[in-house]
Write an enzyme that holds these catalytic residues in place. Structure first.
Site, PDB file in Angstrom:
ATOM      1  CE  LYS A  74      19.623  17.752  10.552  1.00 41.52           C
ATOM      2  NZ  LYS A  74      18.975  19.061  11.132  1.00 41.52           N
ATOM      3  CB  CYS A  96      11.856  16.698  25.825  1.00 38.15           C
ATOM      4  SG  CYS A  96      13.604  16.777  26.719  1.00 38.15           S
ATOM      5  CD  GLU A 152       6.248  17.822  23.160  1.00 40.17           C
ATOM      6  OE1 GLU A 152       6.179  17.474  22.096  1.00 40.17           O
ATOM      7  OE2 GLU A 152       7.394  17.807  24.010  1.00 40.17           O
TER       8      GLU A 152
HETATM    9  P1  NAD Z   1      11.974  18.001  15.135  1.00 39.13           P
HETATM   10  O1  NAD Z   1      11.625  16.620  15.029  1.00 39.13           O
HETATM   11  O2  NAD Z   1      11.261  18.829  14.121  1.00 39.13           O
HETATM   12  O3  NAD Z   1      13.516  18.223  14.617  1.00 39.13           O
HETATM   13  C1  NAD Z   1      14.471  17.722  15.249  1.00 39.13           C
HETATM   14  C2  NAD Z   1      15.767  17.612  14.278  1.00 39.13           C
HETATM   15  O4  NAD Z   1      15.366  16.562  13.264  1.00 39.13           O
HETATM   16  C3  NAD Z   1      16.202  18.742  13.706  1.00 39.13           C
HETATM   17  O5  NAD Z   1      17.627  18.814  13.793  1.00 39.13           O
HETATM   18  C4  NAD Z   1      15.506  18.754  12.050  1.00 39.13           C
HETATM   19  O6  NAD Z   1      16.264  19.620  11.365  1.00 39.13           O
HETATM   20  C5  NAD Z   1      15.634  17.217  12.078  1.00 39.13           C
HETATM   21  N1  NAD Z   1      14.652  16.706  11.090  1.00 39.13           N
HETATM   22  C6  NAD Z   1      13.547  17.077  10.626  1.00 39.13           C
HETATM   23  N2  NAD Z   1      12.872  16.313   9.738  1.00 39.13           N
HETATM   24  C7  NAD Z   1      13.806  15.171   9.733  1.00 39.13           C
HETATM   25  C8  NAD Z   1      13.483  13.885   9.129  1.00 39.13           C
HETATM   26  N3  NAD Z   1      12.461  13.638   8.362  1.00 39.13           N
HETATM   27  N4  NAD Z   1      14.704  13.213   9.150  1.00 39.13           N
HETATM   28  C9  NAD Z   1      15.712  13.488   9.969  1.00 39.13           C
HETATM   29  N5  NAD Z   1      15.895  14.402  10.630  1.00 39.13           N
HETATM   30  C10 NAD Z   1      14.772  15.463  10.574  1.00 39.13           C
HETATM   31  O7  NAD Z   1      11.984  18.515  16.511  1.00 39.13           O
HETATM   32  P2  NAD Z   1      12.125  20.008  17.019  1.00 39.13           P
HETATM   33  O8  NAD Z   1      11.092  20.896  16.829  1.00 39.13           O
HETATM   34  O9  NAD Z   1      13.521  20.444  16.846  1.00 39.13           O
HETATM   35  O10 NAD Z   1      12.117  19.867  18.596  1.00 39.13           O
HETATM   36  C11 NAD Z   1      11.028  19.846  19.423  1.00 39.13           C
HETATM   37  C12 NAD Z   1      10.582  18.576  19.935  1.00 39.13           C
HETATM   38  O11 NAD Z   1      11.789  17.675  20.258  1.00 39.13           O
HETATM   39  C13 NAD Z   1       9.495  18.150  20.711  1.00 39.13           C
HETATM   40  O12 NAD Z   1       8.625  17.244  20.510  1.00 39.13           O
HETATM   41  C14 NAD Z   1      10.373  17.778  21.990  1.00 39.13           C
HETATM   42  O13 NAD Z   1       9.620  17.017  23.094  1.00 39.13           O
HETATM   43  C15 NAD Z   1      11.384  16.862  21.512  1.00 39.13           C
HETATM   44  N6  NAD Z   1      12.478  16.774  22.402  1.00 39.13           N
HETATM   45  C16 NAD Z   1      12.726  15.652  23.030  1.00 39.13           C
HETATM   46  C17 NAD Z   1      14.053  15.473  23.758  1.00 39.13           C
HETATM   47  C18 NAD Z   1      14.058  14.197  24.514  1.00 39.13           C
HETATM   48  O14 NAD Z   1      15.268  14.033  25.093  1.00 39.13           O
HETATM   49  N7  NAD Z   1      13.383  13.297  24.480  1.00 39.13           N
HETATM   50  C19 NAD Z   1      14.696  16.514  24.200  1.00 39.13           C
HETATM   51  C20 NAD Z   1      14.359  17.802  23.496  1.00 39.13           C
HETATM   52  C21 NAD Z   1      13.304  17.781  22.609  1.00 39.13           C
END
Ligand code: NAD
Length: 470
Positions: free
Chosen positions: A169, A276, A373
């Protein structure tokens, strides 16, 4: 007419009962519709993946590898189309979108040659003890909006080569390119091996609590990662969590400022700082602080922030309204606290989620721009006196994703890197993440590893055979 994209479930292109609007963040216009799946479509996808698991896990690894290579070839023939779509939904400049799609394809090729060796821990007169790595079952993969292709592929290719089936997803903000990949790969893998579904905020929690999954591989924020882990605990699903970071870079006094300023800048602002592992706190030795600050300010004043489809754009918009508001709030907070801000070149007015590059000139350590962040183009520049002090301040974070050290003496820089509490440390470079190198978040930046042999292992269970000898 708005283009309507389809999900891939059980080898067929499928719609859901409802749709999601997908916006171009540079124009705020609706560019396409994606399926808004609920329980019914999730059930179909999990059932298809479970059904396919039996055959796929029994397929010799050489055949699975060959299909990953074939998939890489199919995507290679469509790089430009995929990249243009990625720019339109994510906002990044076209060249960066091409780079992301090509990097993703690199993972298909990498895993088309990857396997886990059998470990022989005893080979005596009485027995041979062998450990094999067997697939887990059905993997639930959830990816974010900053690198929709790459961070989805990081899960897809290791899961499939090790013999698992997958339901993937992407983020509801950036579903299109991943759906397009599903469409292109529809006939490459046996039906049900690769399933791609999209939906709104409710779909992620439905997935992580579904008993039909054996593992969750999640990339996103630390806050969501905690919810994912809680949800996975009910049936003790395996989890890999790649989460947030507030990465520090330390610039040592002996650095050649003019030579490294641009690379330090891009390490912080590439992808409009929505990375990230971007540098999010920059610790600069006091002896070179003014010089480096002025270089960075000069770069910020020169480069264009704009629509990623325009040829001279270096940084695109923020990907979505929510994040745009969050970053703007951080900047307002900095202003309200009378911090000194250095703004880059003007950004397009009117529509589009544009924020100018913003440097914060030596704020206190407890300022929100330092402790949080940002995930947007706001970078605190922090002056330090001693290396010990810089390391202590860099490590004073709940996160431990990555870090960087910049200095002319590599051995000294390496000694500093050894003291940084992060899973990745770059020396005199930034953001380079090849498929063969394990990538792991320390502290609250994650659980488990992606990439490399360690990452591959996370899609398997160890199974040890005790084989008697005569
Ligand atoms: P997010 O946590 O809001 O969403 C990530 C994904 O999770 C999306 O597909 C979203 O629809 C889904 N999601 C949302 N709520 C959920 C739940 N309760 N249960 C399961 N899935 C759920 O993150 P974002 O805003 O899309 O991305 C930004 C964040 O991601 C930043 O904090 C960044 O640092 C982090 N990030 C980390 C890495 C890494 O490899 N460590 C890489 C990229 C981004």
């Amino acid at each position: 007419m708005t283009t309507q994209y389809s999900m891939l479930i059980g080898g067929r292109l499928v719609q859901a009962g409802a749709t999601l609007d997908v916006l171009n963040p540079a124009t705020e216009e609706v560019i396409a519709k994606a399926p808004d799946a609920g329980s019914k479509e999730l059930e179909m996808a999990v059932t298809a993946a479970r059904k396919a698991f039996k055959g796929w896990s029994a397929t010799p690894i050489a055949e699975r590898q060959a299909l990953l290579k074939q998939a890489g070839d199919v995507l290679s023939a469509n790089v430009q189309e995929l990249a243009a779509l990625l720019t339109s939904e994510q906002g990044k400049p076209l060249a960066a979108a091409v780079a992301e799609v090509q990097a993703g394809i690199g993972w298909f090729y990498f895993h088309s040659q990857a396997s886990l060796p059998v470990l022989v821990s005893e080979d005596s007169d009485t027995r041979r003890v062998e450990t094999h790595h067997v697939p887990l079952g059905v993997v639930c993969a959830i990816s974010p909006w900053n690198f929709p292709v790459m961070l989805s592929v990081w899960k897809l290719t290791p899961a499939l080569v090790t013999g698992n089936t997958l339901v993937l997803k992407p983020s509801p903000f950036t579903p299109l390119t991943v759906l397009k990949i599903g469409e292109l790969l529809k006939d490459v893998f046996p039906a049900g091996v690769l399933n791609i579904i999209t939906g709104g905020d409710g779909l992620g929690p439905l997935m992580t609590s579904h008993a039909g999954f054996d593992k969750i591989s999640f990339t996103g924020s630390t806050a969501t990662g905690r919810r994912v882990m809680e949800s996975a605990a009910k049936s003790l699903k395996r989890v890999t969590l790649e989460l947030g970071g507030n990465d520090a870079a330390i610039v040592l006094p002996d650095v050649d400022v003019a030579a490294v300023a641009e690379r330090i800048f891009m390490g912080a602002f590439y992808n409009t700082a929505q990375v990230c592992t971007a540098t999010k706190r920059l610790y600069i030795h006091e002896s070179i602080y003014d010089q480096l600050r002025d270089h960075l300010a000069g770069i910020a004043k020169a480069l264009k922030v704009g629509d990623g489809s325009e040829a001279d754009t270096i940084l695109g918009p923020i990907q979505n309204r929510l994040q745009y508001q969050r970053v703007n709030k951080l900047i307002e907070d900095a202003k309200a606290n009378h911090l000194t801000l250095i703004e880059g070149r003007e950004v397009p007015k009117g529509r589009g989620y544009f924020i100018p590059v913003t440097l914060v000139d030596n704020p206190p350590d407890d300022a929100r721009v330092v402790t949080e962040e940002a995930f947007g183009p706001v970078l605190p520049l922090l002056k330090y006196k001693t290396i010990d002090e810089a390391i202590e301040r860099a490590n004073a974070s709940e996160y431990g994703l990555a870090g960087a050290v910049w200095g002319s003496n590599v051995a000294e820089a390496l000694a500093v890197a050894a003291r940084m509490e992060t899973g990745t440390v770059w020396i005199n470079e930034n953001l380079y993440l090849p498929p063969m190198a394990p990538f792991a978040g320390h502290k609250q930046s994650g659980v488990g590893v992606e990439n490399g042999q360690d990452g591959l292992q996370e899609y398997t269970n160890a199974k040890t055979y005790y084989i008697p000898k005569k």
